[in-house]
Design an enzyme around this catalytic site. Structure first.
Site: not given
Ligand code: DGL
Length: 265
Positions: A6-7, A39, A69-70, A148, A180, A182
């Site tokens: 993922d990011s 994103g 990660c979308n 985050e 997402c 997250h």
């Protein structure tokens, strides 16, 4: 070994579901904290970063990739799956499938990053499964840095969530895709703002189930009996972020060691 990227921290919501469904499987995770968020990047940049991440995971011994990660799923899945001859799983398809199955009215909301929403990937998948479905998509980019930062309990976060969800409130949706990885961290506040009649769709469980079905189907990749996956999850980040360890521990509900990924950008 399952390689997941993922990011940043969001993909750990997928790792948690994989651990629940495949407790004996070894996992290597990469959070690209040096270059998060994805994103608001261009499709070309998202593809380039995603390919870097996959290369790193392969170097660690991954033989199956989960794009947790979308944003990367919606822009880089084709590039990854055409370049590498190994199973690649993305999160959009399973999320769309779950939403169509769970929405009675077929009025489905989607929140995600700007890049995910601009790609139209969810609407495409949902319409392919159910042409009469109505899809209402809203970009919600500020939610990523809030997660985050570990701000899920802050009143400011609740305010921003309310503002993003407002356009969806009068669309009579009965399912909302957390588009997402997250966002499941904000599940409680999102559910509170949408109300109990809207089911929240988290593709993490759906993609984990798909990976589990695949591994059982091919009858391999499980650790030998007697070994447990507990010690088999390595977590790498491209930049050590202070909040990462704390939030990661909260998501995975275990003590963790975070390693630095020496990735060639
Ligand atoms: N967690 C990611 C997703 O599912 C990306 C967030 C970001 O880097 O903007 O889209």
């Amino acid at each position: 070994m399952i390689g997941v990227f993922d990011s940043g921290i969001g993909g750990l919501t997928v790792v948690r579901c994989i651990m629940d469904q495949l407790p004996d499987e070894a996992i290597v995770y990469l959070g690209d904290t040096a270059r998060t968020p994805y994103g608001n990047k261009s499709p070309d940049t998202i593809v380039k970063y995603s390919l870097n991440n996959v290369r790193f995971l392969l170097e660690q011994g991954a033989d199956l990739i989960v794009i947790a990660c979308n944003t990367a799923s919606s822009h880089a899945y084709d590039a990854i799956s055409s370049r590498y001859a190994l199973p690649v799983f993305e999160v959009i398809g399973p999320g769309a499938q779950l939403a169509v199955a769970q929405s009675r009215k077929k009025r489905i909301g989607v929140i995600g990053t700007r890049a995910t929403i601009a790609s139209g990937a969810y609407a495409r998948h949902i319409k392919a499964l159910c042409p009469r479905a109505s899809v209402f998509a809203v970009p919600s980019p500020l939610l990523v840095p809030l997660v985050e930062e570990g701000w899920q309990g802050k009143p400011e976060t609740a305010m921003i969530v309310r503002k993003y969800l407002r356009p969806l409130k009068n669309r009579q949706i009965d399912a909302l895709i957390l588009g997402c990885t997250h966002y499941p961290v904000l599940r409680q506040v999102i559910q509170r703002k949408m109300g109990a009649n809207v089911v929240l769709i988290d593709s993490a469980e759906a993609v984990a189930a798909k990976v589990a079905r695949h591994l059982r189907g091919v009858g391999k990749n499980f650790l030998p009996p007697g070994k447990t996956g507990e010690s088999q999850c390595r977590i790498f980040v491209t930049d050590i972020a202070d909040q990462f360890q704390q939030t990661a521990r909260r998501i995975l509900k275990r003590r963790l060691t975070i390693e630095h990924a020496d990735i060639r950008f």
